[in-house]
Design an enzyme around this catalytic site. Structure first.
Site, short mmCIF file in Angstrom:
data_model
loop_
_atom_site.label_atom_id
_atom_site.label_comp_id
_atom_site.label_asym_id
_atom_site.label_seq_id
_atom_site.Cartn_x
_atom_site.Cartn_y
_atom_site.Cartn_z
CG HIS A 26 -1.95 -1.01 1.25
ND1 HIS A 26 -3.06 -0.94 0.46
CD2 HIS A 26 -2.06 -2.17 1.94
CE1 HIS A 26 -3.82 -1.99 0.67
NE2 HIS A 26 -3.22 -2.77 1.56
CE LYS A 45 10.22 6.06 5.34
NZ LYS A 45 10.54 6.60 4.03
CB THR A 74 13.58 -4.73 5.59
OG1 THR A 74 14.77 -4.70 6.36
CG2 THR A 74 12.44 -5.31 6.41
NE ARG A 79 17.05 -2.00 11.71
CZ ARG A 79 16.91 -1.25 10.62
NH1 ARG A 79 16.54 0.01 10.72
NH2 ARG A 79 17.11 -1.75 9.43
N GLY A 87 12.07 -21.34 6.92
CA GLY A 87 10.63 -21.21 7.19
C GLY A 87 10.28 -19.90 7.86
#
Length: 197
Positions: A107, A177, A159, A174, A136
């Site tokens: 999104h 931003k 990420t 963590r 997994g």
């Protein structure tokens, strides 16, 4: 007469449970296997590309298969989700463990509506190299590339890009931003006023 009827019913039930039911279970399992194999072949035919020796383990979900390419000898474990809206490419000899989720669209959190619009997405392709092992319960977010020979440990949220031959995992949570506070508050107050109208 009633006792004879009950004895006959009990005898039939025992015969059913002891002889027929086990065979029915075997037959159902056989049919489920054949149906799953048929569905897997059907899925492969819808992919942008499917190399030789591609194997699917049990149930999986592939969305937008026309944007997904799988190399030779790719193994995809049970309960995997591949969301191909932005494109997914997986190289030869790569293994995906159970419950892996690969997303190639997300999104747009900067859109101008709350709740988020369901039809506004940012598409970013995911590219996974050759000879990669993904454990997994791994989540791979849109736009990530994973280099040849890399290993992603179970439970990892990928990420960022992964270098070839790197072994990654155990990422602590963590803050990445913050959203634009003024933009969010403006949208939230607009939503509250619309809900009160």
């Amino acid at each position: 007469m009633k006792e004879i009827k009950e004895k006959i019913i009990n005898k039939l039930e025992r015969l059913f449970e002891q002889r027929l039911l086990p065979r029915l279970v075997q037959w159902i399992e056989y049919l489920e296997t054949k149906i799953r194999r048929y569905k897997h072949l059907e899925m492969k035919s819808k992919l942008k590309f499917s190399g030789s020796g591609v194997r699917f383990k049990r149930d999986l979900r592939i969305e937008h298969p026309q944007n997904i390419s799988l190399g030779n000898k790719v193994y995809i474990g049970q309960d995997v989700l591949l969301d191909g809206r932005g494109g997914i490419t997986i190289g030869d000899n790569t293994t995906l463990g159970f419950n892996v989720v690969i997303l190639s669209a997300n999104h747009d959190y900067k859109s101008n509506d709350l709740p988020y619009e369901h039809n506004i997405y940012i598409h970013k392709p995911v590219v996974i190299g050759r000879n990669v092992w993904i454990g997994g319960n791994v989540l791979i977010v849109p736009g990530v590339s994973i280099g040849d020979g890399a290993i992603v440990a179970a439970g990892t949220v990928v990420t960022a890009n992964v270098d070839p031959l790197a072994i990654v995992g155990n990422q602590p949570m963590r803050i990445i931003k913050y959203r634009d506070k003024e933009h969010y508050e403006r949208l939230a107050s607009k939503q509250v006023s619309e809900d009160n109208s």
